[in-house]
Write a protein that holds these residues in place. Structure first.
Motif, PDB file in Angstrom:
ATOM      1  N   UNK A  41      -1.735  10.957  -1.109  1.00  0.00           N
ATOM      2  CA  UNK A  41      -1.411  11.761  -2.138  1.00  0.00           C
ATOM      3  C   UNK A  41      -1.201  13.306  -2.133  1.00  0.00           C
ATOM      4  N   UNK A  42      -1.765  13.993  -1.192  1.00  0.00           N
ATOM      5  CA  UNK A  42      -1.899  15.405  -0.843  1.00  0.00           C
ATOM      6  C   UNK A  42      -0.265  15.955  -0.657  1.00  0.00           C
ATOM      7  N   UNK A  43       0.581  14.899  -0.306  1.00  0.00           N
ATOM      8  CA  UNK A  43       1.802  15.198   0.009  1.00  0.00           C
ATOM      9  C   UNK A  43       2.839  14.868  -0.908  1.00  0.00           C
ATOM     10  N   UNK A  44       2.284  14.712  -2.292  1.00  0.00           N
ATOM     11  CA  UNK A  44       3.474  14.562  -3.312  1.00  0.00           C
ATOM     12  C   UNK A  44       3.924  15.595  -4.019  1.00  0.00           C
ATOM     13  N   UNK A  45       5.019  15.318  -4.689  1.00  0.00           N
ATOM     14  CA  UNK A  45       5.586  16.470  -5.504  1.00  0.00           C
ATOM     15  C   UNK A  45       5.280  16.279  -6.954  1.00  0.00           C
ATOM     16  N   UNK A  46       5.922  17.000  -7.881  1.00  0.00           N
ATOM     17  CA  UNK A  46       5.575  16.875  -9.206  1.00  0.00           C
ATOM     18  C   UNK A  46       5.831  15.556  -9.888  1.00  0.00           C
ATOM     19  N   UNK A  47       6.914  14.976  -9.184  1.00  0.00           N
ATOM     20  CA  UNK A  47       7.223  13.607  -9.443  1.00  0.00           C
ATOM     21  C   UNK A  47       6.251  12.581  -9.196  1.00  0.00           C
ATOM     22  N   UNK A  48       5.438  12.753  -8.516  1.00  0.00           N
ATOM     23  CA  UNK A  48       4.437  11.921  -7.942  1.00  0.00           C
ATOM     24  C   UNK A  48       5.039  11.184  -6.487  1.00  0.00           C
ATOM     25  N   UNK A  49       6.054  11.362  -6.294  1.00  0.00           N
ATOM     26  CA  UNK A  49       6.649  10.836  -4.851  1.00  0.00           C
ATOM     27  C   UNK A  49       6.194  11.684  -3.611  1.00  0.00           C
ATOM     28  N   UNK A  50       6.775  11.331  -2.622  1.00  0.00           N
ATOM     29  CA  UNK A  50       6.215  12.334  -1.511  1.00  0.00           C
ATOM     30  C   UNK A  50       7.220  13.355  -1.288  1.00  0.00           C
ATOM     31  N   UNK A  51       6.897  14.749  -0.833  1.00  0.00           N
ATOM     32  CA  UNK A  51       7.839  15.642  -0.710  1.00  0.00           C
ATOM     33  C   UNK A  51       8.995  15.433   0.362  1.00  0.00           C
ATOM     34  N   UNK A  52      10.075  15.527  -0.082  1.00  0.00           N
ATOM     35  CA  UNK A  52      11.075  15.631   1.130  1.00  0.00           C
ATOM     36  C   UNK A  52      10.904  16.281   2.419  1.00  0.00           C
ATOM     37  N   UNK A  53      10.181  17.443   2.215  1.00  0.00           N
ATOM     38  CA  UNK A  53       9.790  18.313   3.308  1.00  0.00           C
ATOM     39  C   UNK A  53       9.000  17.622   4.261  1.00  0.00           C
ATOM     40  N   UNK A  54       8.012  16.849   3.575  1.00  0.00           N
ATOM     41  CA  UNK A  54       7.108  16.303   4.419  1.00  0.00           C
ATOM     42  C   UNK A  54       7.631  15.071   5.361  1.00  0.00           C
ATOM     43  N   UNK A  55       8.588  14.409   4.776  1.00  0.00           N
ATOM     44  CA  UNK A  55       9.224  13.402   5.569  1.00  0.00           C
ATOM     45  C   UNK A  55      10.106  14.150   6.507  1.00  0.00           C
ATOM     46  N   UNK A  56      10.947  15.076   6.132  1.00  0.00           N
ATOM     47  CA  UNK A  56      11.517  15.861   7.160  1.00  0.00           C
ATOM     48  C   UNK A  56      10.722  16.358   8.292  1.00  0.00           C
ATOM     49  N   UNK A  57       9.688  16.953   8.170  1.00  0.00           N
ATOM     50  CA  UNK A  57       8.509  17.355   9.132  1.00  0.00           C
ATOM     51  C   UNK A  57       8.151  16.279  10.271  1.00  0.00           C
TER      52      UNK A  57
END
Ligand SMILES: CC(C)(COP(=O)(O)OP(=O)(O)OC[C@H]1O[C@@H](n2cnc3c(N)ncnc32)[C@H](O)[C@@H]1OP(=O)(O)O)[C@@H](O)C(=O)NCCC(=O)NCCS
Length: 151
Positions: A41-57
Motif C-alpha cells: 500500500x505504501x507504493x500507491x498513487x492517488x488512484x490507488x494503483x502502484x506508482x509507475x516509478x516504483x515499477x520502473x525502479x
C-alpha cells in the motif's frame, strides 16, 4: 470403529502438495526471472494503483543485476528506451521482473526488461511493462570499461 481404523484417520496426510503454476494471459515472459516482490500500500498513487516509478525502479534494479552478472562488475544505467506501461499494478500483486541481454557493445549493453504481475490471491499473470535499458560497465573511478567476453 476399530482402534486400528481410528488411528489411520488421525494420521496426517503426507502427500507433497504442488504449488499451482501461474496462468499467463499474455504468453510467456521473455528472459530470466530476476526480481520478485510484492506491491504494498505504501507504493500507491492517488488512484490507488502502484506508482509507475516504483515499477520502473524494480525494473532498473533487475536490469542492474543482469548487467552486473554479464559485465562481471559495476554497471550504471545510461538510458531507458521504449518504456511502456501496459496495465496497472495493484496492491497485493506479486511483481515479477524478467531480464534478457539483447546486445553487447564495447562498454555498454542493451538489456530487455519486462515486468509481470501475478494478480493478488490468484495464479493469473499479466504483463504490465516492458523497456530496453542500456547499462555501461564502469571501473572503480566510474569510467567506462570494456565488457569482458562471455565465458
Ligand atoms: C555512463 C557514463 C559512465 C558514460 O560515460 P561517457 O563518458 O559518456 O562514456 P562514453 O562516451 O565512452 O560512452 C560509453 C558507452 O555508453 C554509451 N552511451 C553514453 N551515453 C549514452 C546515452 N546518452 N545513450 C545511450 N548510450 C550512451 C556509448 O555509446 C558507449 O557505448 P559502447 O562503449 O558500447 O560503444 C556516464 O555518462 C555516467 O556516469 N552517467 C551517469 C550514470 C548514472 O549515474 N546512472 C544512474 C542514474 S540515476
Amino acid at each position: 470403529m476399530s482402534q486400528e481404523k481410528s488411528q489411520e484417520s488421525a494420521t496426517p496426510q503426507k502427500t507433497p502438495q504442488k504449488t499451482p503454476q501461474a496462468t499467463s494471459i499474455d504468453g510467456a515472459p521473455r528472459g530470466a526471472l530476476t526480481v520478485r516482490i510484492i506491491a504494498m500500500p505504501a507504493d500507491t498513487n492517488a488512484n490507488g494503483d502502484i506508482f509507475g516509478g516504483w515499477v520502473l525502479s524494480r525494473m532498473d534494479q533487475a536490469g542492474g543485476i543482469a548487467g552486473v552478472e554479464r559485465a562481471r562488475g559495476r554497471v550504471v544505467t545510461v538510458a531507458i528506451d521504449a518504456m511502456q506501461f501496459i496495465r496497472p499494478v495493484r496492491v497485493g500483486d506479486v511483481l515479477e521482473v524478467y531480464t534478457e541481454v539483447e546486445s553487447i557493445g564495447r562498454t555498454s549493453m542493451q538489456i530487455h526488461v519486462e515486468a509481470w504481475a501475478q494478480r493478488f490471491q490468484t495464479h493469473v499473470r499479466e504483463q504490465v511493462t516492458q523497456a530496453m535499458f542500456k547499462f555501461v560497465a564502469i571501473d572503480d573511478a566510474g569510467k567506462p570499461r570494456p565488457i569482458p567476453k562471455e565465458v
